[in-house]
Design a protein around this motif. Structure first.
Motif, short mmCIF file in Angstrom:
data_model
loop_
_atom_site.label_atom_id
_atom_site.label_comp_id
_atom_site.label_asym_id
_atom_site.label_seq_id
_atom_site.Cartn_x
_atom_site.Cartn_y
_atom_site.Cartn_z
N MET A 1 0.95 -1.27 -0.10
CA MET A 1 0.05 0.10 -0.09
C MET A 1 1.18 1.27 -0.17
O MET A 1 1.95 1.22 0.70
CB MET A 1 -0.80 0.15 1.23
CG MET A 1 -1.71 1.00 1.26
SD MET A 1 -2.91 1.35 2.81
CE MET A 1 -3.81 -0.03 2.66
N THR A 2 0.65 2.33 -0.78
CA THR A 2 1.27 3.47 -0.87
C THR A 2 1.08 4.10 0.37
O THR A 2 0.08 4.35 1.08
CB THR A 2 0.68 4.27 -1.89
OG1 THR A 2 0.67 3.55 -3.31
CG2 THR A 2 1.56 5.55 -2.10
N ARG A 3 2.28 4.82 0.78
CA ARG A 3 2.28 5.71 1.96
C ARG A 3 2.23 7.05 1.50
O ARG A 3 2.64 7.44 0.82
CB ARG A 3 3.39 5.47 3.01
CG ARG A 3 3.58 4.20 3.42
CD ARG A 3 4.70 3.99 4.40
NE ARG A 3 4.69 4.97 5.46
CZ ARG A 3 4.15 4.79 6.57
NH1 ARG A 3 3.37 3.72 6.90
NH2 ARG A 3 4.00 5.81 7.27
N TRP A 4 1.23 7.92 2.03
CA TRP A 4 0.96 9.05 1.89
C TRP A 4 1.46 10.18 2.88
O TRP A 4 1.59 9.64 4.32
CB TRP A 4 -0.85 9.49 2.00
CG TRP A 4 -1.35 8.83 0.65
CD1 TRP A 4 -0.78 7.86 -0.43
CD2 TRP A 4 -2.46 9.10 0.27
NE1 TRP A 4 -1.98 7.35 -0.90
CE2 TRP A 4 -2.96 8.32 -0.77
CE3 TRP A 4 -3.50 10.12 0.45
CZ2 TRP A 4 -4.05 8.40 -1.71
CZ3 TRP A 4 -4.63 10.25 -0.37
CH2 TRP A 4 -4.77 9.40 -1.40
N ASP A 5 1.94 11.19 2.66
CA ASP A 5 2.31 12.14 3.51
C ASP A 5 1.51 13.54 3.30
O ASP A 5 2.31 14.49 2.70
CB ASP A 5 3.83 12.39 3.50
CG ASP A 5 4.33 13.33 4.74
OD1 ASP A 5 3.67 13.59 5.59
OD2 ASP A 5 5.50 13.79 4.45
N ILE A 6 0.36 13.65 3.59
CA ILE A 6 -0.46 14.89 3.34
C ILE A 6 -0.46 15.73 4.57
O ILE A 6 -0.68 15.25 5.87
CB ILE A 6 -1.97 14.41 2.89
CG1 ILE A 6 -2.03 13.66 1.55
CG2 ILE A 6 -2.68 15.58 2.83
CD1 ILE A 6 -3.15 12.87 1.25
N GLN A 7 0.04 17.05 4.43
CA GLN A 7 -0.02 17.97 5.48
C GLN A 7 -1.40 18.53 5.22
O GLN A 7 -1.60 19.58 4.57
CB GLN A 7 1.14 18.75 5.20
CG GLN A 7 2.33 18.26 5.18
CD GLN A 7 2.63 17.44 6.38
OE1 GLN A 7 2.35 18.12 7.48
NE2 GLN A 7 3.24 16.28 6.41
N PRO A 8 -2.43 18.41 6.11
CA PRO A 8 -4.02 18.98 6.13
C PRO A 8 -3.77 20.72 6.14
O PRO A 8 -4.68 21.19 5.39
CB PRO A 8 -4.58 18.44 7.38
CG PRO A 8 -3.95 17.02 7.46
CD PRO A 8 -2.50 17.28 7.18
N LEU A 9 -2.89 21.25 6.96
CA LEU A 9 -2.93 22.68 6.95
C LEU A 9 -2.42 23.06 5.67
O LEU A 9 -2.75 24.24 5.29
CB LEU A 9 -1.76 23.13 8.04
CG LEU A 9 -2.67 22.85 9.57
CD1 LEU A 9 -1.61 23.19 10.52
CD2 LEU A 9 -3.67 23.66 9.73
N GLY A 10 -1.46 22.28 5.01
CA GLY A 10 -0.93 23.11 3.62
C GLY A 10 -1.99 22.64 2.61
O GLY A 10 -2.20 23.71 1.53
N VAL A 11 -2.92 21.82 2.81
CA VAL A 11 -3.87 21.61 1.76
C VAL A 11 -5.04 22.72 2.00
O VAL A 11 -5.56 23.28 1.08
CB VAL A 11 -4.35 20.00 2.07
CG1 VAL A 11 -5.94 19.99 1.31
CG2 VAL A 11 -3.58 18.93 1.58
#
Length: 152
Positions: A1-11
């Motif tokens: 499974m791909t690991r995501w590194d999303i920064q919700p504040l950046g989004v």
């Protein structure tokens, strides 16, 4: 499974900028209609007396002037806007769908549901289904089987 590194504040920051841009685009589209209506109303005619074209030019809400003679400039502006309207609607719909998809994806990511986030992300980048999209030379061409859409 791909690991995501999303920064919700950046989004959230990116979505804020996108929202501002969409609001400016909406204002510009409204101004375009207002100015086209004004140009059409003030362009005059080249026909004598009561003869006139049976066209209604681009008219902003509340500015309809039924029965007013329309000259060739007003007719040309009306046809130009008729050609552009589906493209503007497509652009607005795609922007809204992308915005909503990004919100749904980051919300799902924040809640730990990576599969739901992946589905929301893939739906966000799909072209909206708009049944009356014009087709032809120089206009939107639907994607060919397994290919990308093309514009000329």
């Amino acid at each position: 499974m791909t690991r995501w590194d999303i920064q919700p504040l950046g989004v959230q920051g990116s979505l804020s900028v996108t929202k501002q841009g969409a609001e400016q685009l909406e204002k510009a589209a409204g101004d375009l209609l207002k100015h086209l209506a004004s140009a059409a109303a003030n362009a005059g005619t080249v026909v004598p007396g009561s003869a006139h074209f049976d066209f209604t030019g681009p008219v902003a809400p509340g500015q309809a002037r039924p029965g007013s003679p329309m000259g060739p400039i007003a007719v040309a502006l009306s046809r130009w806007m008729e050609n552009r309207r589906p493209k503007l609607e497509f652009m607005a719909t795609r922007t809204l769908n992308s915005y909503k998809g990004a919100v749904e994806a980051v919300n799902a990511y924040s809640q730990g549901n990576l599969e739901q986030a992946a589905n929301a992300q893939s739906e966000a980048v799909r072209a909206p289904r708009m049944p009356d999209m014009p087709q032809g030379p120089g206009l939107y061409q639907p994607p060919a089987a397994g290919g990308q859409g093309a514009t000329k």
